[in-house]
Design an enzyme around this catalytic site. Structure first.
Site, mmCIF file in Angstrom:
data_model
loop_
_atom_site.group_PDB
_atom_site.id
_atom_site.type_symbol
_atom_site.label_atom_id
_atom_site.label_comp_id
_atom_site.label_asym_id
_atom_site.label_seq_id
_atom_site.Cartn_x
_atom_site.Cartn_y
_atom_site.Cartn_z
ATOM 1 N N GLY B 148 0.752 -1.242 0.261
ATOM 2 C CA GLY B 148 0.046 -0.045 -0.082
ATOM 3 C C GLY B 148 0.784 1.115 0.014
ATOM 4 N N CYS B 149 0.283 2.307 -0.381
ATOM 5 C CA CYS B 149 1.168 3.673 -0.322
ATOM 6 C C CYS B 149 1.553 3.898 0.984
ATOM 7 C CB CYS B 149 0.147 4.784 -1.041
ATOM 8 S SG CYS B 149 -1.462 4.843 -0.286
ATOM 9 N N TYR B 150 0.568 4.203 1.931
ATOM 10 C CA TYR B 150 1.011 4.364 3.345
ATOM 11 C C TYR B 150 2.083 3.644 3.634
ATOM 12 C CZ TYR B 150 -2.845 7.911 3.776
ATOM 13 O OH TYR B 150 -3.629 9.025 3.591
ATOM 14 N N THR B 152 4.402 1.857 2.125
ATOM 15 C CA THR B 152 5.643 1.922 1.686
ATOM 16 C C THR B 152 6.222 3.038 2.352
ATOM 17 O OG1 THR B 152 4.778 1.093 -0.619
ATOM 18 C CG2 THR B 152 6.561 2.572 -0.468
ATOM 19 N N ALA B 153 5.714 4.350 2.434
ATOM 20 C CA ALA B 153 6.455 5.388 2.996
ATOM 21 C C ALA B 153 6.831 5.103 4.435
ATOM 22 C CB ALA B 153 5.583 6.641 2.867
#
Lengths: 345, 345, 345, 345
Positions: B148-150, B152-153
């Site tokens: 997911g995007c969150y 990953t960060a």
């Protein structure tokens, strides 16, 4: 009342003009500026064309004392420190929107602001104008240190829980986000449109001047409080602050209990609105208004509370809180001139 | 390679098309859609006019297995769970950009996603595609669960410090902010321009599906890790995620030491860039690129570390990380097709 | 090819670096700057961290002639006028992105630019680089005057109809709108976020330097053309130009006929895309790409044509058109290094 | 006065509530809705939390006639056509913010609105509420057709020059730009943040319903006026309209003369502000206010006039002009409740 504004051409000054022009108890408004004295205000700001047509005047403490009942200082750091003692007294009340008079400890001021502090005498006379909490002192003060934008959002969000000693002191983290107007009206690379648009920035990590201001008030409420972690971010929007606050509870609570606590604390304060369980404010809910909206919840998985507190940084975070303080100082209706509904959309 | 995309009309699909159209090793690209099969792509999206002129095709697992080497599933929750086992194998590799295959524990999936999980067999075959950390497994996998995007960060920001067991587990707070494109292409009241513009919103407090995904990987790195507090906000911009991460250290460190640790961990990974001491990334530094930029500092006053990690949510947070995983799976240059510099301004 | 950029730190320079770094025929790229010579590029712009690590070099015409095949001048007005004659020739081609070499009449330059013009000799050698129209001359030129952003959108929108003498000359009105990046990277009050956000501004009414540039090319196409009305506005977005063009027809036409005319004119030009009847481009359709998208319609009520032409001001309006011109000059594929799809969303 | 709003939950309704809540002569405000009757207003819109706590009521013409002095219809097309005749009269005045009653010719309504027109009887009773021009009739009317947003900006910009027959009729081109809130509160693909942000769009080319409304009023002023070219664009901002108007003069004038003409026409109208020569308004100059700001200039090169007229589309373009009309109808101060200064920044 006869009101004056020093530093009328900054963003804070503009909002003060907007509010005081429409205030039922303000009969005259005089604008002062060092750099723009002699210029007509409407020529500097076309949005005030035909309405604010007066000229900016030179700062002259003596004539101001004679002429005014209240003066707002919306000046850069280092100015009100000098100017306030020349103005306050003889019937003239001062509300300082700069940070010069907020820290009671001069050493701390020097450390964070990297310049000389105001005299202890002035600092002692100044009352920290967090309107919902210091009402008694504000009413009697002739010098008000108007709170910073971030501290206002953070402290209103933390007040009840800290006063009730429900937080484990060293667990408090405040992640704050502000619209770009918080950086003021002077162009610079961080606030240049091409850089700030479609961008989310963190700045002054662990170094923001509002940190000691927040900690000072938290300690006033609860002497066990010490340092907090406080971060500031720039959001690609003009107005609005959200403080997302995290802390661990020192004793078990339910979200319902905490919300009830907040409701009780703020029940007499029309400008703080506590959301129902499961609901959280966004910055647009308070746009261009004096409201501070608060939501909170406990995460049972982590035993951590998340508190969300939003304000308009130029209003409750600066100009409208200053007017609220003026209302308190002069014994008029706290909401006078501040009843405008938030602007939406 | 012959590549296919299922769900090509969503934001993730659009970015996959943009990347794969320009990828040196991709010789053909076929687009699939349930709802828009038969339509010409350029008629759906005018920005692809004259370039992506092919028709969207119906999903047909058999012909896809024959025809393709790799297929990307950019589908809503609940689709790839069913589709993946019909596609993966017989020479066809699957990269799933939905959340269906990320949680190894089906029960947890059901709890957070409120629907039935994929079969355990499929879940066992799926490798979590955090490209910088799972390279060995990714190379051998025929099913990749793209992060997911969150997560990953957050995970790239936390990886070294958690692996080294330098954090006190229960102190981790992740305050994450995302551009509005993270909410997808379907209009709704939260993403309506009049509501989202000049607004900063918090949403899904303590309930975001990415929470268990983050915790699962943290535990993989360090079995003492348990729950984290993770919040998500909507920023009035299209692209970009910043995760501001707070934690307390389990043993004394200097900022310099920590930065050196991160430099070491990511020295072989061209897409993670660690900032020098005193510098922090903003989301625009990685706009439209596959980079994850990281800055960090220790606050000596609170003994707390602040880690700032930024990505483009549609790129490293979705499409470009998927292409990076494809590159790894097929043994080609990790950076192939991903060397575009960030777009600025 | 060995390429150089003078003025690499402006917005145009940044886009040139992004494009040339990824160009298949460019083997080396040297960056020059007067003010920042000696500094490492990645330290000036963090988004290029770890990628553009070279130092900015001093401008030295002699060594540049030896070392480079092509040099791009992305400099403020008044610089390339002096610099170009020192660079062009001896195997070094020059593409000037400033306005210094666009107007063939020095007197007109002086009138609109309020400074001295380049020498007639240089002006005669310079070819106006509107890539789709001047291909033959561009191929032979060693000095290219790269068109302005507004002229590019306006002229590509007007070309076929003016060449065919279908417009009544004095009826042409061009209402142009640009993203704020058109104003460059230097902060100023008009581009300060607090002023530019949630604001739509008109500027330089009837006084924009691009007016004579547009008129000069229109007269080249049709000697009956004289003055046009041309307005410029600032849109609260970073990138993109839309020119909405109005004119009256000199003889009856249908929308279908006009669209067919445009299709024919641009059939060999991959970067100009003509929309079908009833469809119009928006600026996001060409974001971060070299495309110019055009739509048009005739209003039977007023017998007036409306032509809508959009580009990315930093790309087709500056950097990517310069690369397109370089491709033409060096006889390589016109689309080399320019095939990136528009970024959406 | 006792006021009511039908359709209180749309953007126009929200602004009416904001204005009427703070209006000195409005003693009660009742909100009506078909779809949301029975719901508490503050639950629908959190920004009105604790302030607008009343329930939405069902529409009941009889009780409304008894109870109210004035009712605002902020309803979709097709509603007020039916509702107005049931409400107006017996002491109840109606101000209709929809387009149903603006066109006096039912056939034209049907042609542009693609639905049945109001009865001729109702249309005859309705007065077009362009406050600065129709004051006499507005004062006597019991039904006001409140002007559209684009027509308000366009007509105030054109009024003096058209009345004085200084324009060559067929040369008028209006290039209008609006903030996205003009498209209303219902989410759709054009107003989805990911599409609308960083985008500039043209829409409804030559087909906007406001075209006949503009032309009708221009003909009222000058029977030689016929069709105009009128274009509409969406700007990535929430509020604001700029109409950039082009026309050729029928007889020689100087900019100074024209500005003097406008000054004279609007000298008695506090909400129209004419800029000095060389200055032009931007939309932020009138943000959240009832002002219409106008600038103009003549281009001696083309003999064409450029007029720039800006309003806040939700205020002077809808709600605040409706309140201004109410003030006129009830013989109270025209500026009552409308004296708020524009919001800046």
């Amino acid at each position: 009342m006869k009101a004056g504004i020093v530093g009328a051409t900054g963003y804070g000054g503009l909002e003060l003009i907007r509010l005081l022009s429409d205030h039922p108890e303000v009969e005259s408004l005089t604008l002062y500026s060092t750099s723009d004295a002699g210029k007509s205000f409407e020529n500097l700001y076309s949005h005030m064309n035909t309405v604010i047509t007066q000229k900016l005047e030179e700062i002259n403490p003596e004539s101001m004392q004679e002429r005014l009942d209240i003066v707002f200082l919306a000046t850069p750091p280092g100015v009100s420190r000098e100017l306030t003692p020349k103005l306050a007294g003889r019937g003239l009340k001062v509300i300082d929107l700069s940070g010069d008079l907020r820290l009671t400890d001069p050493q701390q001021y020097t450390e964070w602001y990297k310049q000389e502090a105001a005299s202890e005498e002035v600092l002692e006379r100044a009352v920290y104008g967090l309107s919902e909490w210091n009402q008694k002192k504000i009413k009697e003060a002739d010098i008000i240190a108007n709170p910073g934008c971030y501290p206002t959002a953070s402290l209103l969000g933390l007040g009840p829980i800290i006063q009730e000693r429900l937080a484990i002191p060293e667990t408090v983290v405040i992640d704050a986000k502000s619209g770009v107007s918080g950086a003021g009206k002077n162009p610079n690379p961080l606030t240049h449109f091409g850089h700030a648009q479609e961008n989310f920035q963190i700045y002054k990590v662990n170094q923001h001047k509002h940190i000691p201001e927040i900690e000072q008030q938290l300690k006033t409420w609860n002497d066990e409080m010490s340092t907090v972690t406080f971060s500031t971010h720039l959001v690609p929007m003009t107005r609005g602050i959200m403080a997302t606050i995290y802390l661990k509870l020192s004793e078990p609570q339910t979200t319902e209990q905490l919300l009830q606590l907040y409701e009780n604390y703020y029940s007499m304060h029309p400008f703080v609105r506590v959301r129902q369980e499961g609901q959280f404010p966004c910055t647009k809910h308070v746009y261009a208004s004096n409201y501070c909206d608060i939501g909170l919840t406990i995460d049972s998985r982590t035993n951590r509370v998340t508190i969300v507190s939003v304000i308009d940084n130029l209003m409750k975070g600066a100009a409208s809180q200053a007017v609220q303080n003026m209302n308190l100082q002069f014994g008029i209706e706290e909401t006078a001139g501040l009843q405008g509904l938030p602007l939406y959309p």
